[in-house]
Design a protein around this motif. Structure first.
Motif, short mmCIF file in Angstrom:
data_model
loop_
_atom_site.label_atom_id
_atom_site.label_comp_id
_atom_site.label_asym_id
_atom_site.label_seq_id
_atom_site.Cartn_x
_atom_site.Cartn_y
_atom_site.Cartn_z
N LYS A 1 47.24 -25.35 34.67
CA LYS A 1 48.43 -25.85 35.37
C LYS A 1 48.06 -26.94 36.37
CE LYS A 1 52.24 -24.15 38.28
NZ LYS A 1 52.81 -22.93 38.91
N ALA A 2 46.94 -26.75 37.07
CA ALA A 2 46.53 -27.69 38.11
C ALA A 2 45.84 -28.93 37.56
CB ALA A 2 45.61 -26.99 39.10
N SER A 3 45.40 -28.88 36.32
CA SER A 3 44.66 -29.99 35.73
C SER A 3 45.57 -31.18 35.45
CB SER A 3 43.99 -29.54 34.42
OG SER A 3 43.38 -30.63 33.77
N SER A 4 45.02 -32.38 35.63
CA SER A 4 45.76 -33.58 35.26
C SER A 4 45.75 -33.82 33.75
CB SER A 4 45.17 -34.80 35.97
OG SER A 4 43.82 -35.00 35.58
N GLN A 5 44.89 -33.09 33.05
CA GLN A 5 44.84 -33.19 31.59
C GLN A 5 46.08 -32.54 30.99
OE1 GLN A 5 40.46 -31.63 31.77
NE2 GLN A 5 40.81 -32.36 29.70
N LYS A 6 46.67 -33.21 30.04
CA LYS A 6 47.80 -32.67 29.29
C LYS A 6 47.36 -32.49 27.85
CE LYS A 6 50.38 -33.31 32.97
NZ LYS A 6 50.76 -32.20 33.84
N PHE A 7 47.43 -31.28 27.36
CA PHE A 7 46.91 -30.98 26.03
C PHE A 7 48.04 -31.00 25.00
CE2 PHE A 7 43.86 -29.11 28.97
CZ PHE A 7 42.69 -29.66 28.48
N ASP A 8 47.75 -31.65 23.88
CA ASP A 8 48.71 -31.68 22.77
C ASP A 8 48.77 -30.33 22.07
OD1 ASP A 8 49.15 -34.54 23.05
OD2 ASP A 8 47.19 -34.81 22.11
N THR A 9 47.59 -29.72 21.91
CA THR A 9 47.49 -28.53 21.06
C THR A 9 46.48 -27.55 21.65
OG1 THR A 9 47.95 -29.88 19.10
CG2 THR A 9 47.00 -27.70 18.72
N PHE A 10 46.83 -26.28 21.57
CA PHE A 10 45.92 -25.21 21.97
C PHE A 10 45.49 -24.43 20.73
CE2 PHE A 10 48.09 -26.24 25.82
CZ PHE A 10 47.18 -25.97 26.84
N PHE A 11 44.19 -24.37 20.49
CA PHE A 11 43.67 -23.46 19.49
C PHE A 11 43.66 -22.06 20.10
CE2 PHE A 11 41.78 -27.49 18.12
CZ PHE A 11 42.07 -27.46 16.76
N PRO B 1 53.05 -16.29 26.42
CA PRO B 1 54.08 -16.31 27.47
C PRO B 1 53.59 -16.86 28.80
CG PRO B 1 54.21 -14.27 26.22
CD PRO B 1 52.95 -14.96 25.78
N PHE B 2 52.41 -16.41 29.29
CA PHE B 2 51.90 -16.94 30.55
C PHE B 2 51.52 -18.42 30.41
CE2 PHE B 2 50.40 -13.20 33.44
CZ PHE B 2 51.72 -12.78 33.57
N LEU B 3 50.98 -18.80 29.26
CA LEU B 3 50.63 -20.20 29.03
C LEU B 3 51.89 -21.07 29.05
CD1 LEU B 3 48.40 -22.28 28.25
CD2 LEU B 3 48.91 -21.75 25.85
N LYS B 4 52.91 -20.62 28.38
CA LYS B 4 54.17 -21.37 28.32
C LYS B 4 54.80 -21.48 29.70
CE LYS B 4 57.85 -23.02 25.97
NZ LYS B 4 57.85 -24.37 25.37
N HIS B 5 54.72 -20.41 30.49
CA HIS B 5 55.29 -20.44 31.83
C HIS B 5 54.49 -21.35 32.76
CE1 HIS B 5 57.28 -19.27 35.48
NE2 HIS B 5 56.17 -18.76 35.99
N ALA B 6 53.18 -21.35 32.61
CA ALA B 6 52.33 -22.11 33.53
C ALA B 6 52.47 -23.62 33.34
CB ALA B 6 50.87 -21.70 33.35
N LEU B 7 52.65 -24.06 32.10
CA LEU B 7 52.63 -25.50 31.82
C LEU B 7 54.04 -26.08 31.80
CD1 LEU B 7 49.87 -25.67 29.07
CD2 LEU B 7 49.65 -25.79 31.56
N ASP B 8 54.19 -27.25 32.39
CA ASP B 8 55.51 -27.87 32.49
C ASP B 8 55.71 -28.96 31.45
OD1 ASP B 8 53.86 -29.81 33.45
OD2 ASP B 8 54.84 -30.04 35.41
N TYR B 9 54.92 -28.90 30.38
CA TYR B 9 55.06 -29.89 29.31
C TYR B 9 55.03 -29.18 27.95
CZ TYR B 9 49.90 -29.49 29.24
OH TYR B 9 48.61 -29.02 29.18
N ASP B 10 55.51 -29.86 26.93
CA ASP B 10 55.53 -29.30 25.59
C ASP B 10 54.15 -29.40 24.95
OD1 ASP B 10 58.25 -28.74 25.74
OD2 ASP B 10 58.83 -30.70 24.93
N PHE B 11 53.82 -28.41 24.16
CA PHE B 11 52.55 -28.42 23.44
C PHE B 11 52.74 -27.65 22.14
CE2 PHE B 11 52.61 -24.83 26.39
CZ PHE B 11 52.30 -23.76 25.56
#
Length: 276
Positions: free
Chosen positions: A69-79, A137-147
């Motif tokens: 969440k704090a990272s400036s990196q925005k990930f397209d995809t999570f394995f 669920p926690f990943l989806k809640h933490a990130l404010d962008y689509d992936f």
């Protein structure tokens, strides 16, 4: 769109959004002072994340989600690479669905990336497996962008299978240009005393930090250590060496189920961040 339903909502984590958010912030309140947000400044590769019910392993897992969440990196995809606890289906299996349901909404699968990798698809290993679903669920809640996600189950947890998997991942990521993060879903020792579990886990941790997958496999097999997702862990270890000449590993949080409900038979949870 063919969607895998959230089978473990209401058991491993709350089914209602309000309850999920409340639990996230309750765990965060307990852990925030222990989270090293400086790790968010590094080039993130992946993490070992526990997959038990949130009330038990959320205290370890939330360190990873907060750093993401704090990272400036925005990930397209999570394995999301997880063990196949029931050990049926292909040794490496994609899902047949096009999206996975969470209480916060559906998350699409990265079908293009999956097609570049070419592993078999089988709904069966994913349908009744919790260790991939609980990451979302926690990943989806933490990130404010689509992936998007690529869920992968391993029924054959060997060094050879891990190497086969990550060689394909590396080539597909290079070809696609995707920005990706590798989640290795695993708990550590199961149903031992806290002292015995820690002793056995230390043998494995020592080799993880040496990035020695052959010894991880050897220690687990010779000492019968019940690290359930050692295949995904070996995959992340090998992948990190392909991404970086000098991968940095940081143990974020270590604990066990007995810290929530006191017991002499506990399950151990450890989160470890991999950075370049």
């Amino acid at each position: 769109m063919k969607t895998r339903k959230a089978k473990y909502a209401g058991s491993f984590y709350p089914a209602k959004v309000a309850d999920l958010i409340k639990l996230y912030h309750s765990i965060l309140s307990a852990e925030q002072k222990n989270i090293n947000y400086e790790h968010a400044r590094t080039k993130l590769i992946g993490a070992i994340v526990p997959h038990a019910a949130y009330v038990y392993s959320g205290y370890q897992a939330i360190h990873v989600f907060e750093i993401l969440k704090a990272s400036s990196q925005k990930f397209d995809t999570f394995f999301i690479v997880n063990p196949n606890h029931k050990t049926y289906g292909p040794s490496i299996a994609f899902d047949t669905n096009e999206a996975w349901e969470t209480p916060f909404g559906e998350i699409p699968l990265d079908l293009d990336l999956m097609n570049l990798m070419g592993f078999p698809k089988s709904e069966t290993p994913h349908e009744n497996e919790h260790s991939g679903e609980v990451m979302l669920p926690f990943l989806k809640h933490a990130l404010d962008y689509d992936f998007k996600i690529v869920p992968i189950t391993l029924s054959d947890q060997t060094q050879t299978t891990a190497q086969t998997l990550v060689s394909s991942i590396y080539k597909a990521v290079e070809q696609s240009g995707r920005k990706t993060f590798f989640i290795a879903s695993s708990d550590f020792s199961h149903f031992l005393s806290p002292e015995k579990g820690r002793e056995l886990d230390d043998y494995v941790l020592d080799q993880i930090f040496k990035l020695n997958t052959a010894e991880v496999e050897k220690q687990i097999n010779t000492k019968q250590i019940s690290v359930c997702g050692y295949g995904p862990i070996m995959g992340l270890m090998e992948y990190s060496k392909m991404i970086s000449k000098d991968p940095q590993l940081n143990l974020l949080k270590r604990g066990h189920s007995g810290e929530v409900h006191p017991s002499n038979e506990v399950v151990d949870y450890i989160s470890i961040l991999f950075s370049a």
